[in-house]
Design a protein around this motif. Structure first.
Motif, PDB file in Angstrom:
ATOM      1  N   UNK A 152      34.374  43.062  34.920  1.00 59.02           N
ATOM      2  CA  UNK A 152      35.696  43.531  35.314  1.00 59.02           C
ATOM      3  C   UNK A 152      36.281  42.655  36.416  1.00 59.02           C
ATOM      4  N   UNK A 153      35.476  42.354  37.413  1.00 53.86           N
ATOM      5  CA  UNK A 153      35.983  41.573  38.539  1.00 53.86           C
ATOM      6  C   UNK A 153      36.194  40.110  38.169  1.00 53.86           C
ATOM      7  N   UNK A 154      35.389  39.578  37.262  1.00 52.21           N
ATOM      8  CA  UNK A 154      35.640  38.213  36.779  1.00 52.21           C
ATOM      9  C   UNK A 154      37.020  38.139  36.129  1.00 52.21           C
ATOM     10  N   UNK A 155      37.356  39.150  35.345  1.00 53.42           N
ATOM     11  CA  UNK A 155      38.655  39.206  34.686  1.00 53.42           C
ATOM     12  C   UNK A 155      39.781  39.310  35.717  1.00 53.42           C
ATOM     13  N   UNK A 156      39.616  40.171  36.716  1.00 54.18           N
ATOM     14  CA  UNK A 156      40.653  40.352  37.726  1.00 54.18           C
ATOM     15  C   UNK A 156      40.764  39.148  38.658  1.00 54.18           C
ATOM     16  N   UNK A 157      39.662  38.430  38.860  1.00 51.50           N
ATOM     17  CA  UNK A 157      39.706  37.233  39.706  1.00 51.50           C
ATOM     18  C   UNK A 157      40.629  36.181  39.102  1.00 51.50           C
ATOM     19  N   UNK A 158      40.679  36.115  37.782  1.00 52.88           N
ATOM     20  CA  UNK A 158      41.568  35.169  37.113  1.00 52.88           C
ATOM     21  C   UNK A 158      43.025  35.522  37.384  1.00 52.88           C
ATOM     22  N   UNK A 159      43.312  36.821  37.461  1.00 54.55           N
ATOM     23  CA  UNK A 159      44.687  37.271  37.669  1.00 54.55           C
ATOM     24  C   UNK A 159      45.108  37.217  39.141  1.00 54.55           C
ATOM     25  N   UNK A 160      44.196  37.630  40.033  1.00 57.93           N
ATOM     26  CA  UNK A 160      44.561  37.769  41.443  1.00 57.93           C
ATOM     27  C   UNK A 160      43.996  36.676  42.335  1.00 57.93           C
ATOM     28  N   UNK A 161      43.010  35.955  41.846  1.00 58.59           N
ATOM     29  CA  UNK A 161      42.426  34.866  42.632  1.00 58.59           C
ATOM     30  C   UNK A 161      41.445  35.344  43.672  1.00 58.59           C
ATOM     31  N   UNK A 162      40.269  34.786  43.642  1.00 62.09           N
ATOM     32  CA  UNK A 162      39.220  35.078  44.626  1.00 62.09           C
ATOM     33  C   UNK A 162      39.452  34.143  45.808  1.00 62.09           C
ATOM     34  N   UNK A 163      39.535  34.670  47.016  1.00 61.33           N
ATOM     35  CA  UNK A 163      39.895  33.878  48.204  1.00 61.33           C
ATOM     36  C   UNK A 163      38.707  33.287  48.954  1.00 61.33           C
ATOM     37  N   UNK A 164      37.520  33.330  48.372  1.00 65.08           N
ATOM     38  CA  UNK A 164      36.365  32.725  49.047  1.00 65.08           C
ATOM     39  C   UNK A 164      36.408  31.242  48.962  1.00 65.08           C
TER      40      UNK A 164
END
Length: 156
Positions: free
Chosen positions: A144-156
């Motif tokens: 789920x979070x991999x999918x959302x990271x594509x949309x919202x971007x992971x800031x690490x």
């Protein structure tokens, strides 16, 4: 993963994206100081689940059931500080039920939560800005979070 929000609107939008991905039995744990955006995030999740009407923190009633495509059990542990008080609530009915359980102030009862869950720690990052540190526990939540990271971007 760390997500940044510049406003309550963006926090709700992130919550809505999570809500659209939720399935029966999912557990979302929220932690962070007063005013960090926990309830704002829940409002977005509720929208993503198709809940209509206003979503308020259940601080004084401890839990609210919100109807959408799935029932959302919105629990707030703010007023409870001792583990016996929390463990006596009968949260298993929510955690292992057929709806989605979202718990604010989840850090007050770390030992009660199922192994598989999504945890979001919110923090201030400015006047209206917030950071959301998301920790996935279990394959489903990782996907789920991999999918959302594509949309919202992971800031690490």
């Amino acid at each position: 993963m760390i997500f940044e929000s510049k406003s309550a609107v963006v926090t709700r939008r992130f919550g809505e994206a999570i809500g659209k991905e939720l399935k029966a039995g999912d557990v979302i744990l929220l932690a962070g100081p007063l005013g960090a955006g926990k309830t704002t995030l829940v409002q977005g999740m509720a929208r993503g689940l198709g809940v209509t009407g206003s979503v308020m923190s259940p601080t004084f009633v401890l839990a609210r059931e919100l109807e959408g495509r799935l029932t959302m059990y919105h629990v707030d542990l703010y007023r409870l500080e001792k583990m016996p008080e929390i463990s006596d609530l009968g949260l298993d009915d929510y955690l292992y039920g057929d709806g989605v359980t979202v718990i604010e102030w989840a850090d007050r009862a770390e030992t009660l939560w199922p192994d598989d869950h999504l945890r979001i720690d919110l923090a201030y990052a400015g006047d209206k800005a917030r950071t959301m540190n998301v920790t996935s526990h279990g394959k489903r939540y990782h996907k789920m979070m991999d999918k959302l990271a594509l949309k919202f971007g992971d800031k690490r």
